[in-house]
Design an enzyme around this catalytic site. Structure first.
Site, PDB file in Angstrom:
ATOM      1  N   TYR A   1       0.819  -1.211   0.000  1.00 38.14           N
ATOM      2  CA  TYR A   1       0.000   0.000   0.000  1.00 38.14           C
ATOM      3  C   TYR A   1       0.852   1.260   0.000  1.00 38.14           C
ATOM      4  CZ  TYR A   1      -4.747  -1.815   0.849  1.00 38.14           C
ATOM      5  OH  TYR A   1      -5.973  -2.406   0.735  1.00 38.14           O
TER       6      TYR A   1
ATOM      7  N   LYS B   1       2.625 -15.215   1.296  1.00 37.31           N
ATOM      8  CA  LYS B   1       2.835 -16.039   0.107  1.00 37.31           C
ATOM      9  C   LYS B   1       4.321 -16.364   0.016  1.00 37.31           C
ATOM     10  CE  LYS B   1       0.617 -16.831  -3.307  1.00 37.31           C
ATOM     11  NZ  LYS B   1       0.066 -18.146  -3.774  1.00 37.31           N
TER      12      LYS B   1
ATOM     13  N   ASP C   1      -3.672 -17.770  -0.289  1.00 33.44           N
ATOM     14  CA  ASP C   1      -4.758 -18.358  -1.093  1.00 33.44           C
ATOM     15  C   ASP C   1      -5.412 -19.512  -0.342  1.00 33.44           C
ATOM     16  OD1 ASP C   1      -2.339 -19.704  -1.372  1.00 33.44           O
ATOM     17  OD2 ASP C   1      -2.634 -20.219  -3.472  1.00 33.44           O
TER      18      ASP C   1
ATOM     19  N   ASP D   1      -6.232  -7.142   4.050  1.00 28.12           N
ATOM     20  CA  ASP D   1      -7.412  -6.443   3.511  1.00 28.12           C
ATOM     21  C   ASP D   1      -8.384  -7.457   2.930  1.00 28.12           C
ATOM     22  OD1 ASP D   1      -9.027  -4.291   2.515  1.00 28.12           O
ATOM     23  OD2 ASP D   1      -8.141  -4.620   0.540  1.00 28.12           O
TER      24      ASP D   1
ATOM     25  N   ASP E   1     -12.127  -9.049   4.591  1.00 25.84           N
ATOM     26  CA  ASP E   1     -13.439  -8.953   3.930  1.00 25.84           C
ATOM     27  C   ASP E   1     -14.111 -10.322   3.879  1.00 25.84           C
ATOM     28  OD1 ASP E   1     -13.417  -6.224   3.433  1.00 25.84           O
ATOM     29  OD2 ASP E   1     -14.122  -6.468   1.374  1.00 25.84           O
TER      30      ASP E   1
HETATM   31  C1  IPM Z   1     -10.380  -1.126   4.160  1.00 24.80           C
HETATM   32  C2  IPM Z   1     -10.647  -0.490   2.822  1.00 24.80           C
HETATM   33  C3  IPM Z   1      -9.485   0.423   2.476  1.00 24.80           C
HETATM   34  C4  IPM Z   1      -8.243  -0.432   2.361  1.00 24.80           C
HETATM   35  C5  IPM Z   1      -9.667   1.282   1.228  1.00 24.80           C
HETATM   36  C6  IPM Z   1     -10.988   2.019   1.238  1.00 24.80           C
HETATM   37  C7  IPM Z   1      -8.522   2.239   1.055  1.00 24.80           C
HETATM   38  O1  IPM Z   1     -10.855  -1.469   1.855  1.00 24.80           O
HETATM   39  O2  IPM Z   1     -10.262  -0.389   5.156  1.00 24.80           O
HETATM   40  O3  IPM Z   1     -10.301  -2.343   4.232  1.00 24.80           O
HETATM   41  O4  IPM Z   1      -7.987  -1.031   1.312  1.00 24.80           O
HETATM   42  O5  IPM Z   1      -7.509  -0.526   3.343  1.00 24.80           O
HETATM   43 MN    MN Z   2     -10.873  -3.502   2.622  1.00 23.71          MN
END
Ligand code: IPM
Ligand code: MN
Length: 360
Positions: A141, A191, A223, A247, A251
Site C-alpha cells: 500500500y 505467500k 490463497d 485487507d 473482507d
Molecule cells: C479497508 C478499505 C481500504 C483499504 C480502502 C478504502 C482504502 O478497503 O479499510 O479495508 O484497502 O484498506
Molecule cells: Mn478492505
C-alpha cells in the site's frame, strides 16, 4: 485528565451510524461523569464538497491530538471519478499513515441467533470468533517506488511490497499478545512460496514464536487461508497478515457472519491512540433512509473504550448490551428475516435502556 475524541461521520450511512453511536457515548459520559471532550469534523466526500479535499490540515491536526477517532465511512458514486489525490479513500490512508496506525484489529464473530444470515451452513459458522490482525501502514500500500509510466512502450504500472524487520516484529507482537489473551493460536499468512518479502516475514515470525512458547503458531499461504476461511473458519483464533492480504482476508471473514453491519474495527499506533470504524462502508444505496445498522459503529465505540480510553468495563457493558439487544429478537433491516425491523434512530434509545437495566 481530559481525553479527546474526534468524530468523523464521513459519507453515506457513516452519518447515520455515528449519530446513533454518539447518543450512546453521551449517555455514558453523563452516567459515568466521564472527562471526555468531543469534536466533530467532515471527512471524505463531504469534506471534499466543502474544502476541496477529503482530509483538511485542520482535521488532521485535531486527529493527531485526539486519543480516539470515531470514523463512520467514506465514499460514494458521486466521487468515483475524482482525481487520485482527492478521492475519499485518501482520507483513510492519510490518517492511517500520519498517525502511524499500524495495527488493524478486525474481529469477525457471529451471534449464533444470526447464523441463518451467514452464507455458510449453520454447523460450519456457529460460535465463530476470530481476530484478524492486519498490518496497516506498510507493505504494498505504501511501498516505494510506485507509479504509472506512460512514456514507455508498453506503458506500465508498478508497486513495491516491502516489510522491514521492525515492521514485522511490531505487528507480530500485537498478534502474539492478542493470541495470549484469547485461545493462544496464531496463524501467520503470506505467500512465502512466491514472494521474497513473504519468505522474510515468515522467518521473522517463526523466530518470534520462541518468545511465545504457549502460543501455537502456524504459517499459511494466503490463497489457502481464503479457502480455509470458508471451509472451516473455526480452525482460527488469531490471524496476522500484511496490509494487502489482510485487507482481502478480513473482507472474507467479515462476510462469513452474514451481517457486516455488526462488525467493528480498531487501528492503533504504539501509543494506544486509535481510529475506530465499522467494517461496512458508506452504503450509498441505503443512505438517508434511516435503515442502516449502527451496531458495528457502536461496537467500535466499545473498542475505543477498551484500547484508547482505558475503560474496559464500559467496553464490556456496551458489548453485553448489544448481545442482549440481539437475543431479545430486535433486528435492524440488514439482519431481519421479515419486514419486522427497527429503524436506525430507535437503536440507541433501546441500547441505552438496556445499559441502564444491566447497570442496576
Ligand atoms: C479497508 C478499505 C481500504 C483499504 C480502502 C478504502 C482504502 O478497503 O479499510 O479495508 O484497502 O484498506
Ligand atoms: Mn478492505
Amino acid at each position: 485528565m481530559t481525553k479527546k475524541i474526534l468524530i468523523l461521520p464521513g459519507d453515506g450511512i457513516g452519518q447515520e451510524v455515528t449519530s446513533s453511536m454518539q447518543k450512546v457515548l453521551e449517555y455514558l459520559i453523563d452516567e459515568q461523569d466521564l472527562n471526555l471532550e468531543i469534536t466533530e469534523r467532515k471527512v471524505g466526500g463531504s469534506s471534499y464538497e466543502e474544502f476541496g479535499k477529503p482530509l483538511t490540515e485542520e482535521t488532521l491536526d485535531i486527529a493527531k491530538s485526539s486519543d480516539a477517532i470515531l470514523f463512520g465511512a467514506v465514499g460514494g458514486p458521486q466521487w468515483d471519478d475524482l482525481g487520485w489525490d482527492v478521492r475519499p479513500e485518501q482520507a483513510l490512508l492519510g490518517l492511517r499513515k500520519a498517525l502511524g496506525l499500524f495495527a488493524n484489529l478486525r474481529p469477525a464473530f457471529l451471534f449464533n441467533e444470526l447464523a441463518s444470515a451467514s452464507p455458510l451452513k449453520n454447523h460450519i459458522i456457529e460460535n465463530l470468533d476470530i481476530l484478524i490482525v492486519r498490518e496497516l501502514t506498510g507493505g504494498v500500500y505504501f511501498g516505494e517506488p510506485r507509479g504509472i509510466v506512460e512514456n514507455k512502450n508498453p506503458k506500465y504500472g508498478f508497486n513495491t511490497m516491502i516489510y522491514n524487520e521492525d515492521e514485522i516484529r511490531r505487528i507480530a507482537t500485537v498478534a502474539f499478545e492478542a493470541a495470549m489473551n484469547r485461545n493462544k493460536k496464531l496463524c501467520s499468512v503470506e505467500k512465502a512460496n512466491v514472494l521474497e518479502v513473504s519468505k522474510f516475514w515468515r522467518g521473522i515470525v517463526s523466530e518470534m514464536g520462541a518468545e511465545y512458547p504457549e502460543v501455537e503458531l502456524t504459517h499459511q499461504l494466503a490463497d489457502n487461508t481464503a479457502m480455509q476461511l470458508v471451509l472451516n473458519p473455526n480452525q482460527y483464533d488469531v490471524i496476522v497478515s500484511g496490509n494487502l492480504f489482510g485487507d482481502i482476508l478480513s473482507d472474507i471473514a467479515a462476510t462469513l457472519s452474514g451481517s457486516i453491519g455488526m462488525l467493528p474495527s480498531a487501528s492503533l499506533n504504539s501509543s494506544a491512540q486509535g481510529m475506530y470504524e465499522p467494517c461496512h462502508g458508506s452504503a450509498p444505496d441505503i443512505a438517508g433512509q434511516g435503515i442502516a445498522n449502527p451496531l458495528a459503529m457502536i461496537s467500535s465505540l466499545a473498542m475505543a473504550f477498551e484500547h484508547s480510553l482505558k475503560r474496559v468495563d464500559l467496553a464490556r457493558r456496551i458489548e453485553s448490551a448489544i448481545k442482549t439487544f440481539i437475543s431479545s429478537g430486535l433486528r435492524t433491516k440488514d439482519i431481519a428475516t421479515g419486514n419486522d425491523f427497527i429503524r436506525t434512530d430507535e437503536v440507541a434509545p433501546t441500547l441505552i435502556n438496556i445499559l441502564k437495566d444491566e447497570h442496576e
